[in-house]
Design an enzyme around this catalytic site. Structure first.
Site, PDB file in Angstrom:
ATOM      1  N   GLU A   8       8.513   7.513 -12.731  1.00  0.00           N
ATOM      2  CA  GLU A   8       7.607   6.669 -12.336  1.00  0.00           C
ATOM      3  C   GLU A   8       7.160   7.107 -11.108  1.00  0.00           C
ATOM      4  O   GLU A   8       7.786   6.789 -10.018  1.00  0.00           O
ATOM      5  CB  GLU A   8       8.080   5.435 -12.414  1.00  0.00           C
ATOM      6  CG  GLU A   8       8.516   4.892 -13.812  1.00  0.00           C
ATOM      7  CD  GLU A   8       7.101   4.502 -14.768  1.00  0.00           C
ATOM      8  OE1 GLU A   8       6.301   4.482 -14.256  1.00  0.00           O
ATOM      9  OE2 GLU A   8       7.456   4.497 -16.104  1.00  0.00           O
ATOM     10  N   CYS A  33       3.001   0.736  -6.182  1.00  0.00           N
ATOM     11  CA  CYS A  33       2.595   2.141  -6.966  1.00  0.00           C
ATOM     12  C   CYS A  33       1.164   1.733  -7.388  1.00  0.00           C
ATOM     13  O   CYS A  33       0.387   2.812  -7.579  1.00  0.00           O
ATOM     14  CB  CYS A  33       3.491   2.783  -7.871  1.00  0.00           C
ATOM     15  SG  CYS A  33       4.134   1.240  -9.098  1.00  0.00           S
TER      16      CYS A  33
END
Ligand code: NAD
Length: 500
Positions: free
Chosen positions: A260, A294
């Site tokens: 990720e 993110c």
């Protein structure tokens, strides 16, 4: 300093005796070297923690290997029960954990409480998901032989996590990982290692079998690299930057992995959008967690007809933010977590202004608040798609606005990026929004919601071929990612055991 700053012992009363690595069910703090964690809002040193060696990381891997068989053979219900107990243990001590999180990471206490709640929920969700997971009975072509598809744990997991959500991101791997029968070695980010210890202590106190979850503190390039490259670990769960993710992919080549990684999410605002809602979503995605997300609003791609009006709305919200010590009531934005991210934010903003962007508000650090890590909520207009701030991940409280003409140009600029994590579209024409979502290359597209909208059961991850990562976590997707399918063929007298 004696391991834990006595000034914070009110927040972490009994941790002083149990502060350090947690390996094979025992606390350890006998490393030759240590590192300090600080409160980014006050610069106060919170604790000195062990900077572990590769040898210590290897012992943690051995502890996970030793526990693996026994844990894998427990029943699904036993593992689900433990996950539920761990969720409850976090809930029972949520305020203790949230205070350490806010103090060490820098997010406002209300956001810290939300993150802790999500972590507890992660354990409950893994418990339920695994309890009711199913296998398959597959019809075969060969008479008298049929196939069962079953799921098995992958084995020993190397889990490496970042500092922006240092409680919830680890649980995104730990909960489904334990639920599916894996054992884990976890290395957290150095700057948020005290909250990792606080979390580990809550989990350890709830009565985990020794060795199923092991915590090793220290530098990622040392302990993280050791657990990723060890021939004794079977799989990798990594959340962090794209650069580190690529290194890990090479060091752990051949192992199943979820990566990720970074993002630079565009929030698209069509000319028919509800501008107030779009502005709120843009600001929420840029200023929550001080923009260190993110899936943050990396850039706003606004139709030129409404760009100026939208910018005004966002500026008004930016100027309403209350920046300060995140432990204080009413503060909506704390400091950035560390000097590296602060340097990058300043560099991106200066580069944009130097290349012709206009700073409508903010654009500077606020050291007068007690730490140079405070950065003012910033809105930039006249940003162009080729500026650094529009191309790279900034990871700070900045809204860069790019004015474009019409959907085609907006879609082209949205996709002209190395990243593909999360994107958002604001429009009153839902059909058009849905059509545009098919044209975007991202793991998540939110219509009339911010780029950061995510619920923990939703699939989450980067789009294929981008620098945002590999695989999916979230709900059943994590259960699937952290287990492997085995086909077992058996002699079975009926022609087709599916019953058809
Ligand atoms: P980072 O890559 O610097 O560090 C992440 C972790 O990797 C830390 O624990 C670090 O100690 C460890 N590490 C560093 N070098 C290593 C090495 N050589 N081998 C093994 N481990 C190593 O990232 P960060 O600055 O902590 O986190 C911010 C980044 O994380 C941003 O890019 C953000 O977009 C990304 N992120 C992604 C998601 C997502 O779900 N896609 C979520 C949160 C954060």
């Amino acid at each position: 300093m004696d391991k834990l700053n006595p000034n914070i012992s009110a927040d972490l009363p009994p941790i002083a005796e149990r502060i350090g690595n947690f390996i094979g069910g025992a606390w350890e703090n006998a490393e030759a070297e240590s590192f300090e964690v600080i409160n980014p809002a006050t610069k106060e040193v919170l604790a000195a923690l062990p900077k572990s060696s590769r040898e210590t990381a290897r012992r943690a891997v051995d502890a996970a290997v030793a526990a693996q068989n026994g844990w894998a053979r427990t029943s699904v219900w036993e593992r689900a029960n433990l996950c539920a107990a761990l969720g409850k243990a976090i809930e029972a001590r949520a305020s203790e954990l949230a205070r350490v999180l806010s103090m060490e990471q820098g997010k406002p206490i209300a956001e810290a409480e939300g993150e802790v709640g999500a972590a507890a929920h992660g354990f409950h969700m893994a418990a339920e998901m695994v309890r009711y997971a199913t296998g398959e009975f597959v019809g075969g072509a060969t008479e008298g032989r049929q196939v069962i598809t079953r799921r098995f744990p992958r084995g020993v997991y190397a889990v490496i996590t970042p500092w922006n959500y240092p409680v919830n991101i680890p649980i995104e791997y730990i909960a489904p990982g334990l639920a599916t029968g894996n054992t884990i070695v976890w290395t957290p980010a150095p700057t948020t290692s005290l909250v990792a210890v606080a979390l580990m202590r809550i989990l350890a106190d709830a009565g985990m079998p020794p060795g199923i979850l092991n915590l090793v503190l220290g530098e990622g390039a040392v302990v993280g690299d050791e657990i990723v490259s060890s021939p004794k670990t079977n799989a990798i769960g990594f959340t962090g930057s794209t650069a580190t993710g690529h290194r890990i992919a090479m060091r752990g080549a051949g192992k199943p992995m979820v990566l990720e990684l970074g993002g630079n999410g565009p929030l698209i605002v069509r000319r028919d959008a509800d501008l107030r809602r779009a502005a709120e979503a843009a600001a929420f995605g840029a200023f929550s967690n001080c923009g260190q997300i993110c899936a943050a609003t990396g850039r706003v791609l606004a139709d030129a007809e409404i760009a100026e009006a939208l910018a005004k709305e966002i500026v008004a919200i930016a100027e309403r933010q209350r920046v300060g010590n995140p432990m204080h009531q009413g503060i909506t934005m704390g400091p950035l977590n560390n000097a590296n991210v602060a340097r990058k934010v300043a560099e991106h903003v200066e580069n944009a202004i130097g290349s012709g962007a206009k700073c409508l508000t903010g654009g500077r650090s606020i050291p007068e608040l007690g730490s140079e890590l405070f950065y003012a909520p910033t809105v930039l207009s006249h940003v162009t798609p080729w500026m650094k701030i529009a191309r790279e991940e900034t990871f700070g409280p900045v809204v860069p606005i790019i004015a474009l003409s019409g959907d085609d140009e907006i879609l082209q600029v949205a996709n002209d990026t190395e990243y593909g994590l999360s994107m958002a579209i604001f429009t009153r024409d839902i059909e058009r929004g849905l059509a545009m979502s098919s044209e975007l290359s991202a793991g998540i597209v939110n219509i009339n919601e911010s780029t950061v909208f995510w619920e923990t059961h939703m699939a989450f991850g980067g789009s294929s071929g981008t620098k945002s990562g590999l695989g999916r976590i979230g709900g059943r997707h994590a259960i699937e990612a952290m287990s492997e399918v085995r086909s077992v063929s058996i002699p079975f007298p009926n022609y087709n055991a599916t019953g058809l």
